[in-house]
Design an enzyme around this catalytic site. Sequence first.
Site, PDB file in Angstrom:
ATOM      1  CD  GLU A   7      -3.031  -1.120   2.179  1.00  0.00           C
ATOM      2  OE1 GLU A   7      -2.742  -0.542   3.235  1.00  0.00           O
ATOM      3  OE2 GLU A   7      -4.085  -1.750   2.006  1.00  0.00           O
ATOM      4  CD  GLU A  65      -4.276  -6.083   2.393  1.00  0.00           C
ATOM      5  OE1 GLU A  65      -4.928  -5.354   3.157  1.00  0.00           O
ATOM      6  OE2 GLU A  65      -3.045  -6.010   2.276  1.00  0.00           O
ATOM      7  CD1 TRP A  84      -8.031  -1.054  10.067  1.00  0.00           C
ATOM      8  CD2 TRP A  84      -9.370   0.605   9.385  1.00  0.00           C
ATOM      9  NE1 TRP A  84      -8.561  -1.410   8.850  1.00  0.00           N
ATOM     10  CE2 TRP A  84      -9.381  -0.417   8.405  1.00  0.00           C
ATOM     11  CE3 TRP A  84     -10.132   1.750   9.167  1.00  0.00           C
ATOM     12  CZ2 TRP A  84     -10.129  -0.334   7.226  1.00  0.00           C
ATOM     13  CZ3 TRP A  84     -10.878   1.834   8.002  1.00  0.00           C
ATOM     14  CH2 TRP A  84     -10.878   0.805   7.049  1.00  0.00           C
ATOM     15  CD  GLU A  98      -3.320  -4.795  10.897  1.00  0.00           C
ATOM     16  OE1 GLU A  98      -2.633  -5.695  10.375  1.00  0.00           O
ATOM     17  OE2 GLU A  98      -3.831  -3.862  10.265  1.00  0.00           O
ATOM     18  CE  LYS A  99      -3.936  -7.084  21.343  1.00  0.00           C
ATOM     19  NZ  LYS A  99      -3.037  -6.056  20.761  1.00  0.00           N
TER      20      LYS A  99
HETATM   21  C1  GAL Z   1      -4.473  -2.945   4.943  1.00  0.00           C
HETATM   22  C2  GAL Z   1      -3.054  -3.468   5.082  1.00  0.00           C
HETATM   23  C3  GAL Z   1      -3.047  -4.777   5.845  1.00  0.00           C
HETATM   24  C4  GAL Z   1      -3.888  -4.659   7.087  1.00  0.00           C
HETATM   25  C5  GAL Z   1      -5.283  -4.254   6.694  1.00  0.00           C
HETATM   26  C6  GAL Z   1      -6.241  -4.154   7.867  1.00  0.00           C
HETATM   27  O1  GAL Z   1      -4.510  -1.595   4.625  1.00  0.00           O
HETATM   28  O2  GAL Z   1      -2.465  -3.662   3.835  1.00  0.00           O
HETATM   29  O3  GAL Z   1      -1.714  -5.105   6.167  1.00  0.00           O
HETATM   30  O4  GAL Z   1      -3.327  -3.721   7.938  1.00  0.00           O
HETATM   31  O5  GAL Z   1      -5.224  -2.987   6.097  1.00  0.00           O
HETATM   32  O6  GAL Z   1      -7.516  -3.669   7.474  1.00  0.00           O
END
Ligand code: GAL
Length: 669
Positions: free
Chosen positions: A149, A308, A316, A356-357
């Site tokens: 990213e 993804e 987040w 990110e757990k």
């Molecule tokens: C993306 C990132 C991943 C992860 C994901 C979580 O932006 O590439 O590594 O952090 O967000 O939503």
Amino acid sequence: MLSRVGRLAYGGDYNPEQWPEEVWQEDVRLMREAGVTVVSVGIFSWALLEPEPGVHDFGWLDRVIELLHVNGIRVDLGTPTVVPPAWFYAAHPEALPVSREGVRYGFGSRGAICHSSEAYRQAAAGITEQLARRYGSHPAVAMWHVHNEYGVPVSACYCDASVAEFRRWLQIRYGTLGALNQAWGTAFWGQHYTDWAHIDAPRITPTVANPAQQLDFARFTDETIRGNFIAERDILHRLAPGIPVTTNFMTALSQCDSMDYWAWGKAVDVVTNDHYLMTDGRRTHVNLAMAADLTRSVAGGEPWLLLEHSPSGVNWQRRNPAKRPGEMARNSLGHVARGSDGAMFFQWRQSRYGAEKFHSAMLPHAGTDSRVWREVVQLGADIGALAEIADSRTVADAAILWDWQSWWAQKLEWRPSQDNDARERADSFYETLYDRHLTVDFAHPEADLSAYPLVVVPALYLATEAAGRNLLSYVEGGGTLVVSYFSGIVDEHDTVHPGPVPGALRDVLGLTVEEFAPLLDGERVRIEAADGSELAGDLWAEFVVPQGADPVWTYADGPAAGLPAVTRHELGQGTAWYVSTRLGAAELDAVIATAAGDAGIAPRDDLPRDVEVVRRTGEHGSYLFVINHTGTEAKVPVDASGTELLTGERFAGVLAVPPGAVRVVRADG
Ligand code: GAL
Ligand code: ZN
């Protein structure tokens, strides 16, 4: 290009280094159970692969790749250059980026990179070469995943090295200081430069910094970062020929605003994208469709890959809703309908530690006796059943013009209304077309538009003369154009085109604008049609002076009372519409419906709201995706008989789609 990852790709980010090796056995067993075809590995692994400068430990990665390989799972192999190790920063603290406020970011997260750092470039090239040599001929390696990213979480850097490189970039762009002074309009506020060395990044200034300087710095940042991608890409091409190279984009306007994806789309071998639902009050499936259409467009219409998205909630946002049953499949197949040859996730197994757990994963903390896991397994089977659609192309009905550079320019300070937001207009026009069941391609303002009966321009504040000529010849040649206000105003240096606005679009629209008249918060204007029907606008009004265009709707009150609000200009074989205020959904639909009539687009009033119907066509047939986002069964007229690929059922004439379900039909050919 995508064929190496399987007909349709299914899988996700796999971070085996977070787990003891015993767990890897269970991982691959469950991957097979879920129908996983490919996983992204090693994206954040630099510190483990090169524990000391020049000392490598590939043993664990060898074992992971081999284990995946013997189980028939392909690898999208990361170059881990988004997280240099702690030892690198200890030796090169200057490679940590500096914010506009002058604060140097620290180590201990990810993406802390000054993209002008020579030390970073050398180290990144070093680890990339090592990986290319070691794994470039491994049969499991299907694609290279460079970095992660680019553009987030930090893009611009304000350190000395970055400023020095910015000056060199400007010297190439302008050649002489005279040309730079001209382009930046430095006669204003006494900013004239007499020495390249005096030029700085656009720092925090007492009041507004030079807009042309800010715009060039945004371009420089984007190009510099892309340069670092290209350097890695070229190493991989040289040492591992034949393996496609990608880097995961974030095309959604809500997710990255610093990269010019038109240029990025040309730099990669395969376009891949990450997309996350934003709970920002808009309909998430519409935002998703828009991001997918944008991604396909930066891929030039070629198949791309969703690299993804999330199986359920993210972690987040302020509040992170879990996806509802069936939502993950609708999301995934929504991307596939719009050109993605597969659907991948962040991430395979939910992490126990780190930041990110609480982010969902294909294999959740709850294990396999869970809703998410059952849906993951079902989706794997569904994607498998769609294999024949690979490499087919999504068919678009209309185009929206979009230009990241114009967005950057419009976002700068001291505009007639700071609440006038290009992204909001793009979202709203897109939503209108979506609700009319029109599939949209996005196009650059200077691209060939002749394939589209209808082209919509929600916000194009910066439009070059070439873009203006392009739109003129598009309309003269028979196209229908709809342009929203505050478009065509400035050139590439944020300088107002000579003469009355909208300089670049005056001729095609057949009008000038004498004065902008932005509205106050809560203020609305009434607009009347010739037949007496009424519309309303807010945020913006202006004094439109027709020069060939016909008024269609007229302001009934407000600052521009009596003047045209919406105009129509017949020109050559085509028509150009202009909308001079901010219309809400119903009003915008009224304009788009009339313009679509001019364009000869048949209305799809037979389709229910929130039932998405998108077509892909290819060598093996024509496939209609129907995604029912509603809670009631949808009856969709399909002018044929055929086979539904997910259930294997035959249908004729009408397709019944249960609440929340997806159907993909191949018409008998
Ligand atoms: C993306 C990132 C991943 C992860 C994901 C979580 O932006 O590439 O590594 O952090 O967000 O939503
Ligand atoms: Zn820097």
